[in-house]
Each structure stands twice: as structure tokens, then as C-alpha cells.
Design a protein around this motif. Structure first.
Motif, PDB file in Angstrom:
ATOM      1  N   GLN A   1     -19.375  77.821  17.212  1.00 56.50           N
ATOM      2  CA  GLN A   1     -20.571  77.441  16.435  1.00 56.50           C
ATOM      3  C   GLN A   1     -21.727  77.274  17.423  1.00 56.50           C
ATOM      4  N   GLN A   2     -21.458  76.717  18.509  1.00 49.17           N
ATOM      5  CA  GLN A   2     -22.637  76.342  19.402  1.00 49.17           C
ATOM      6  C   GLN A   2     -23.084  77.638  20.150  1.00 49.17           C
ATOM      7  N   PHE A   3     -22.049  78.419  20.508  1.00 48.16           N
ATOM      8  CA  PHE A   3     -22.254  79.638  21.015  1.00 48.16           C
ATOM      9  C   PHE A   3     -23.149  80.805  20.006  1.00 48.16           C
ATOM     10  N   THR A   4     -22.904  80.579  18.956  1.00 47.91           N
ATOM     11  CA  THR A   4     -23.548  81.307  17.711  1.00 47.91           C
ATOM     12  C   THR A   4     -24.979  80.843  17.252  1.00 47.91           C
ATOM     13  N   GLY A   5     -25.077  79.610  17.312  1.00 46.11           N
ATOM     14  CA  GLY A   5     -26.401  78.933  16.878  1.00 46.11           C
ATOM     15  C   GLY A   5     -27.233  78.469  17.740  1.00 46.11           C
ATOM     16  N   ARG A   6     -27.143  78.485  19.118  1.00 44.42           N
ATOM     17  CA  ARG A   6     -28.063  78.080  20.111  1.00 44.42           C
ATOM     18  C   ARG A   6     -27.820  78.877  21.506  1.00 44.42           C
ATOM     19  N   ALA A   7     -28.877  78.682  22.303  1.00 42.96           N
ATOM     20  CA  ALA A   7     -28.650  79.345  23.447  1.00 42.96           C
ATOM     21  C   ALA A   7     -28.187  78.179  24.499  1.00 42.96           C
TER      22      ALA A   7
END
Length: 521
Positions: A83-89
Motif C-alpha cells: 500500500q505504501q509503495f503504491t500510494g506514496r513516494a
């Protein structure tokens, strides 16, 4: 630059480059995690998110240790990372020893998919593990090898620990003592070194003599070593008769072995190769060095190293030598080295590869491992093993001369008969023991000691000792050709381990004297 500093530099550059997966290989998880935290704590990364997953604590914020979610499973942590890799840089997730990622399995492929997600949005996965990553993961990123602390790092660990306890217990160590302690503890994890130091503090004081005790602590840490056999010493193992030149040389090497060599181009002593007549003290010398230097003794059995599968022997030898490096400072005894490295009838090339591997380690290792290699069959030794510069010195152990036999007779007489021999008896035994090896003298006096044990002290007569020596037939009499061949080889090719023979006066047939011109006089 220390390995820790070099690893920090590499890890810092990989995080800055946003490498999608970074492997940090180390057997010290705590130390490796501290390294990652230091990189995350740099001011330029203050706004970047870092999380860490461990099996015990689940997923948490790396900086604040606040829980990131209630689900503590590895699957939950991987879903969170996705989720983190998809939603934020520029998100970074650290996995501490998650599962076996050393081969192609479900966990490895799951992490590979996460790495591809991270790569799409400048994210990074850091995996702290004690084993190599699967090649499919290695191709997606970079790796850092965090080794055990070297002597410089270990010195800082010791100094920091002693500083914290300076006002708690009396501490008598000087800087030199701390440096020596660091040398003793090289090869153990940082946590183990702290435990050892805590044990010293717990007894109420830290004395100068405690430095030597560190070798005992480390020996217990390496109680079961792969490829090596720990040799337990007896009090009598410190006694060696004769071999005066060898003993003088070892005295100088001991001082170098215990010295702080930082700031010099000197390296710790490599070791010594002892060749010569069987039974004259070569193996006993290895034990005596260990006892006198107060270093643990490990025996490398080259016969046990040899395996039946391709590459198995080389792998076993590499593991044994690496273990010896980790156990340093120590004495490494290789008895009858020709049996493992001769390879006269070896058509597979294994022995030659073992020789090359051993000589490379002997040349390049900078750990304080003093090798004592012995050989009886000098003819079968590979020539490259005898080349000057491999070992520090090549000594020839010959049959003892009268002066050495005098010392050996008195030593074994005291050991087995429990009193000093009469001078006139010693003089007779010196004559009777012409051609005896040290082991022949020991065997004869041991037999007298058995008689004394069975029949009481009143049964001891000088005639009994003389008759025992008279009826002892040494190898130099039962196999004179072999002994003379060995002695002829050693006279011209090695340094005598006993007293150097006195030079003969010039006369007919004597070599012509040489004049040496010294320029500047």
C-alpha cells in the motif's frame, strides 16, 4: 576505514539512489538495525517515512517505535508495504530476518513483487538477514556485507563499556590493555563482547590480569568449531627439553604477537614449519607454544577435511580457516601436514587446490593465528610450501645432542620418578642414549616409573634405569637409513631447532674463508 564505516557509506548511497531492494547481510541483527537507523536519522531524510518489521514486535515506525498496525504477521506487513509503495513516494520498509529468502520460494517471489512496486515509486525494501538472498532478488538491487567488529571497532565497544562503569567498579586497564582485549575479542559478535565485559565487571573489579582471561571466554564461545579440534592441555605440556634455538626464536615472536602493530607495516607472525626426525618434540612444541603464550590450541586435521564430492574438501578447508580467523588469537596446529597436502598420487587436483588455498590464506590473513605445522616425511612436501616467506621460519628438529639429552633426561626423570636424578647417573644415561629421540628417553623413564609404581620406591636402583636405557632400541637403530635420509635433508635446507653446531676450525679440506667488505669503513 572499518567495515562498519564502509557498510554505512554503501548503505547511505543505496538509500539515496532509491535502490528498490537492499540486502544487509549480518549475523548481528541488532548491530545491522542500528546501522539502518543511523542512515534514517540523517537530517536530509527527516521527511522520508521508514518502517521496520520484526517477528516479535510486528510493523513499527523505525524512528519512534510506534506501532503502524495491529496485524503483526509477515503477510500483514507485506500488504502494508504494498500500500505504501503504491500510494506514496520514497517510502522505505525494513524487514528483519523475515523468512528464508536464500532460494526460489513463495516468500522470495513475494518480496520480488514488492521490490518492483517500490521501484515504480522510488521506494526501497531493506532486508536484514544472515544468509545470501536469492539470485532473483539480488538482480533487483544491491547488497551490503556487515562483518563482525574489527579490532578498532571492538576497542571502541570496550572503551564505551568501561567508561559507563568507571565509577561503578575499580578499573585497572590502561589503553594498551584495552587494545589487547580488543584483539582477543575480534571474531565474536558485539553483543557477546559486551556480555564478556559485563562478566568481568560483575566480579567487582577489572584487573590487568583479566585481559588474559578473555582468551578463556572466547575459547568457550568457540567450544565446537567446524573443521577444528580443540586441544586440551595438561600442565606438563608446557615443558620442552632442548630445541634452544627454536625456543629463543619463539620468544621474539611472542613479543610481536602481543604487540600493538597499528601504525606499522608489520603483520602478526604467520607461524613455523617444523620438519625432522620423528619423536623429537615437533608436536610437543605446538602444545608448549599454546601453554606458554596462554592462547587456545586448535588442531586442524587435514585428513578429516578431505571429502568425496567435488569441491567438498576445498569448502571444508575454507570454513576451518575462516573459523580459525574468528577464534584468533590462537595457535593452529597442523600435525603431519604432508598427509593432507602432499598429493603425490592425486590425479583429481584436489591436493594442489588445497595447497593453493592454504598458502593464500597464510599469505593474506591478518588475524593473530600462529600456525605450527609439523612434518616427518619432508620429501613429500610440495615445494611451494617450503619457499621462503610462506612460514616465518623453517626449523629442522634433529636428534638431541648430549646437552639437550641432559635436559630431557632430567625433565622426564622429575616427571615420572618424582625426584632429581644423581649427576653421575645422568652422565651414564647421556652416553647410553646416543641416537635416542626425546620420545625414546620419555618411553624409557616412563617404564621405570611404572616399575616404581608397582614395586614401591625402595625398588629403584640405578642399575634398573641403566638396563632400561640399554634395552631401548630407538628408530635411529631399527631404521637408520630413513633417519639418516631425513637428517641429511635437514642439515642443508632448514634452521636447526637445537643449538647450532660449532663451526670447525679451518684446515685441509675446509671451505675457504670469505672476506666481506663493508663500505664506509
Amino acid at each position: 576505514m572499518s567495515n562498519y564505516a564502509e557498510s554505512a557509506k554503501d548503505l547511505d548511497s543505496y538509500i539515496s539512489a532509491r535502490v528498490p531492494i537492499i540486502g544487509v547481510r549480518s549475523i548481528e541483527q541488532t548491530r545491522a538495525l542500528r546501522l539502518v537507523k543511523e542512515m534514517a536519522a540523517t537530517p536530509r531524510r527527516a521527511s522520508l517515512p521508514f518502517w521496520v518489521y520484526t517477528r516479535a514486535t510486528g510493523l513499527r515506525d523505525l524512528r519512534t517505535n510506534a506501532p503502524a498496525q495491529d496485524d503483526r504477521s509477515l503477510t500483514g506487513a507485506m500488504d502494508f508495504a504494498a500500500q505504501q509503495f503504491t500510494g506514496r513516494a520514497q517510502a522505505t520498509v525494513v524487514f528483519v530476518d523475515p523468512e528464508d529468502l536464500s532460494d526460489d520460494n513463495t516468500a522470495s517471489r513475494h518480496v520480488a513483487e514488492l521490490a518492483r512496486l517500490a521501484d515504480d515509486n522510488s521506494g526501497s525494501i531493506i532486508v536484514i538477514t544472515d544468509s545470501p538472498l536469492w539470485s532473483g532478488l539480488e538482480r533487483l538491487g544491491m547488497s551490503v556485507q556487515l562483518d563482525l567488529p574489527d579490532s578498532g571497532e571492538m576497542y571502541e565497544v570496550i572503551v564505551d563499556f568501561l567508561r559507563d562503569h568507571h565509577n561503578v567498579v575499580p578499573i585497572a586497564w590502561t589503553e594498551q590493555d584495552a587494545r589487547r582485549a580488543a584483539e582477543f575479542l575480534v571474531g565474536v559478535p558485539e553483543g557477546t563482547a559486551i556480555n564478556v565485559m559485563a562478566t568481568l565487571v560483575a566480579k567487582g573489579s577489572v584487573e590487568t590480569g583479566d585481559v588474559e582471561r578473555l582468551a578463556e571466554f572466547k575459547d568457550k564461545h568457540f567450544g565446537a568449531l567446524a573443521g577444528l579440534e580443540r586441544v586440551k592441555l595438561k600442565p606438563s605440556d608446557s615443558q620442552v627439553g632442548g630445541l634452544s634455538s627454536l625456543r629463543d626464536w619463539l620468544g621474539r615472536k611472542r613479543r610481536i604477537m602481543a604487540s600493538d602493530l597499528r601504525g606499522t607495516e608489520l603483520r602478526p607472525p604467520r607461524g613455523v614449519l617444523l620438519v625432522g626426525v620423528p619423536g623429537c618434540g615437533k608436536s610437543l612444541s605446538a602444545k608448549a607454544i599454546s601453554a606458554e603464550w596462554r592462547l587456545p590450541l586448535y588442531r586442524l586435521d587435514l585428513g578429516a577435511i578431505l571429502g568425496q564430492y567435488v569441491g567438498q574438501s576445498e569448502g571444508r578447508l575454507r570454513e576451518a580457516l575462516d573459523t580459525a580467523d574468528r577464534a584468533a588469537p590462537c595457535v593452529l596446529w597442523i600435525d603431519e601436514i604432508e598427509k593432507g597436502l602432499a598429493g603425490q598420487n592425486d590425479s583429481t587436483g584436489v591436493s594442489r587446490r588445497l595447497v593453493g588455498q592454504f598458502l593464500f590464506w597464510l599469505q593474506e590473513s591478518r588475524h593473530r593465528v600462529f600456525v605450527v605445522a609439523t612434518s616427518n616425511d619432508v620429501r613429500s612436501l610440495p615445494p611451494e610450501l617450503l619457499r621462503k616467506g610462506r612460514f616465518d621460519e623453517l626449523f629442522f628438529v634433529d636428534l638431541p645432542d648430549p646437552a639437550d639429552r641432559h635436559e630431557i633426561i632430567e625433565m622426564y626423570h622429575r616427571r615420572y620418578l618424582r625426584h632429581e636424578p644423581a649427576p653421575e647417573l645422568v652422565d651414564k644415561l647421556i652416553g647410553l642414549s646416543e641416537g635416542f629421540a626425546g620420545s625414546d628417553i620419555e618411553s624409557a623413564l616412563h617404564e621405570v616409573g611404572e616399575h616404581l609404581f608397582l614395586n614401591g620406591p625402595d625398588s629403584l636402583r640405578p642399575e634398573l634405569v641403566i638396563d632400561t636405557f640399554t634395552n631401548t632400541f630407538p628408530l635411529s637403530r631399527t631404521n637408520p637409513e630413513q633417519i639418516e635420509e631425513i637428517r641429511a635433508w635437514g642439515r642443508d635446507r632448514a634452521v636447526p631447532a637445537g643449538k647450532a653446531p660449532a663451526s670447525a676450525d679451518s684446515g685441509p679440506g675446509s671451505p675457504r674463508s670469505r672476506r666481506v667488505v663493508v663500505y664506509g669503513d
